[in-house]
Scaffold this active site. Structure first.
Site, PDB file in Angstrom:
ATOM      1  NE  ARG A 132      57.191  29.793  48.935  1.00 20.25           N
ATOM      2  CZ  ARG A 132      57.412  31.614  49.081  1.00 20.25           C
ATOM      3  NH1 ARG A 132      58.124  31.935  49.696  1.00 20.25           N
ATOM      4  NH2 ARG A 132      56.888  32.556  47.853  1.00 20.25           N
ATOM      5  CG  ASP A 143      51.616  37.572  50.198  1.00 22.53           C
ATOM      6  OD1 ASP A 143      52.051  35.962  50.954  1.00 22.53           O
ATOM      7  OD2 ASP A 143      51.859  38.019  49.013  1.00 22.53           O
ATOM      8  CE  LYS A 161      57.823  41.197  48.994  1.00 28.56           C
ATOM      9  NZ  LYS A 161      58.179  40.066  48.045  1.00 28.56           N
ATOM     10  CG  ASN A 162      55.514  39.667  45.559  1.00 30.46           C
ATOM     11  OD1 ASN A 162      56.164  39.770  46.014  1.00 30.46           O
ATOM     12  ND2 ASN A 162      54.284  38.456  46.042  1.00 30.46           N
ATOM     13  CB  CYS A 187      59.628  33.021  53.288  1.00 28.18           C
ATOM     14  SG  CYS A 187      58.918  34.750  53.055  1.00 28.18           S
ATOM     15  NE  ARG A 211      62.283  38.436  52.469  1.00 27.64           N
ATOM     16  CZ  ARG A 211      61.873  37.815  52.171  1.00 27.64           C
ATOM     17  NH1 ARG A 211      61.786  37.127  53.117  1.00 27.64           N
ATOM     18  NH2 ARG A 211      61.229  36.958  50.986  1.00 27.64           N
TER      19      ARG A 211
END
Ligand code: UD1
Length: 422
Positions: free
Chosen positions: A123, A309, A23-24, A118, A401
């Site tokens: 952030r 993560d 995903k990243n 999130c 997600r």
């Protein structure tokens, strides 16, 4: 309609799980299509809610998007319809901030809503903004939007990030590839996804060197061309299923993953008595070597450190180890939202500032729990897999997600898990 997941715990997971694309990496790679007027084809793109959110935004901006098959996407941005990323898109996913760099570098202006995403700490996006300002963009914050302009284009410069930021580095890269002159990014992120992202940009004709080290140098070019590119495997999905194998005392062959990209994590698991064996080029076999799991303290850090993560998932493993372990979160504040929910399942985890002290318990017990952010959600699924009795994880939209077909992948390895709507 909200969806939940019901799990009857206690079944060892055995078999094979094929890891999806990262995903990243997929997120910035899709955004890179804004940098060129030619076709970009991405393969091994995971099917995830975050990917759909971003595709919605790219389409809104004017990108032509076609699925070539389930995991292959063609993108072409030969004309732009808008340079504004509205709140409704950005609030769903913080990574939408990635459009800022390419919009300003190619189209000279952008208006991007400040992100949501999130709920794990402040952030901010100040470092993304600062990098673009250093390159000559004029930026103001108006009505919740970042408004950026660079009428004369962007100019190469020295950018030193005070802390390592993954998407901040990627945004700076996308701004710099089309800037005039040379940009040097110091304290750049070194994550495998960032390295792969630089490889993609170089395939498109960018001149990037030094990726994988803390200093990346980018020589600006006039334009970028189309290319085909394969997304690397998802490290976090790999690590999550490795923990699932260890937790349930099963044996999983994780297929299509890169051991070396997760070596710090696998080292911690091995110290805990979990075998993590390379099997051929792209597979890792994970199982418990001994009956017991040993306590091993970890601290999260930017790559090559232990990934933030995987911190919540690792805490579940330590919950049933043979002693007391600590987990220290150095990247995000407020990333312990899984802790009260795990404690409701019988775990004994105490939060002390940025460290949690995990005192092992003999058993976890099924309960009704609530998913909060993406990685917290999957830690509750993991706990449910090993808990006695029935666990219901509510609000699982966070899971979709970041984990492709998680219920299907787990079921195929023997888990008793089902999705239902409430
Ligand atoms: C990326 C990953 C995410 C991962 C995180 C850390 C993507 C799409 N997401 O998120 O899964 O958890 O890296 O490995 O790749 N910060 C600021 N100001 C900024 C930018 C960041 O203060 O302008 C802070 C953040 O609050 C955080 C730290 O820097 O404390 C690192 O965050 P960052 O690496 O930017 O995370 P993301 O790129 O959003």
């Amino acid at each position: 309609m909200l969806q939940s997941m019901r799990i009857i715990g206690g079944k060892p997971l055995n078999g094979e799980i094929t890891i999806s694309g990262a995903k990243n990496l997929a997120l910035p790679a899709l955004v890179a299509a804004l940098l060129s007027d030619s076709e970009i084809i991405l393969r091994n793109v995971p099917k995830l809610a975050d990917i759909n959110s971003l595709l919605g935004l790219l389409e809104f901006l004017g990108c032509d998007i076609n699925y070539l098959d389930d995991h292959s996407i063609s993108l072409k941005t030969d004309k732009i319809k808008s340079t504004e990323a509205p709140y409704d898109f950005v609030r769903k996913m913080r990574a939408s901030i990635l459009v800022l760099g390419p919009l300003v570098s190619r189209f000279k202006k952008a208006s991007v809503s400040l992100p949501g995403g999130c709920a794990i700490g402040a952030r901010g996006v100040d470092l993304h903004i600062k990098a673009l300002e250093l390159m000559g963009a004029q930026i103001s914050i108006e009505n919740g939007y970042i408004k950026a302009q660079a009428e004369k284009g962007l100019f190469g410069c020295d950018i030193t990030f005070p802390i390592v930021t993954v998407t901040g580095t990627e945004n700076a890269l996308m701004a710099a590839v089309l800037a005039k002159g040379t940009t040097r990014v110091t304290n750049a992120a070194m994550e495998p996804e960032v390295i792969a992202f630089c490889n993609l940009l170089n395939k498109m004709g960018a001149k990037i060197a030094g990726h994988g080290t803390p200093i990346i140098t980018i020589e600006g070019v006039e334009s970028l061309r189309g290319t085909k590119f394969e997304i690397i495997p998802d490290r976090i999905e790999t690590g999550t299923y490795a923990i699932a194998a260890a937790l349930t005392n099963g044996k999983l062959l994780l297929k299509n993953c890169v051991y070396d990209d997760l070596f710090t994590f696998f080292e911690a698991l091995q110290s805990a008595g979990i075998a993590c064996e390379k099997d051929g080029l792209n597979n890792v076999l994970v199982y418990r070597k001994e009956g017991e799991i040993r306590p091993v303290d970890i601290q999260t850090a930017p790559y090559p450190g232990f990934p933030t993560d995987l911190q919540a998932q690792y805490s579940v493993l330590m919950s049933i180890c043979s002693g007391t372990a600590t987990v220290t979160e150095n990247i995000f504040e407020n990333r312990f939202m899984h802790v009260p929910e795990l404690n409701r399942m019988g775990a004994n985890i105490a939060i002390h500032g940025k460290t949690v002290v995990i005192t092992a318990v003999k058993k976890l017990f099924g309960a009704q729990v609530m998913a909060t952010d993406l990685r917290a959600s999957v830690s509750l699924i993991l706990a449910g897999l090993v808990a006695d009795g029935e666990t219901v994880v509510n609000r699982i939209y966070h899971l979709d997600r970041g984990y492709e077909n998680i219920d299907k992948k787990l079921t195929e390895c023997g888990a008793n898990i089902e999705r239902f709507s409430v």
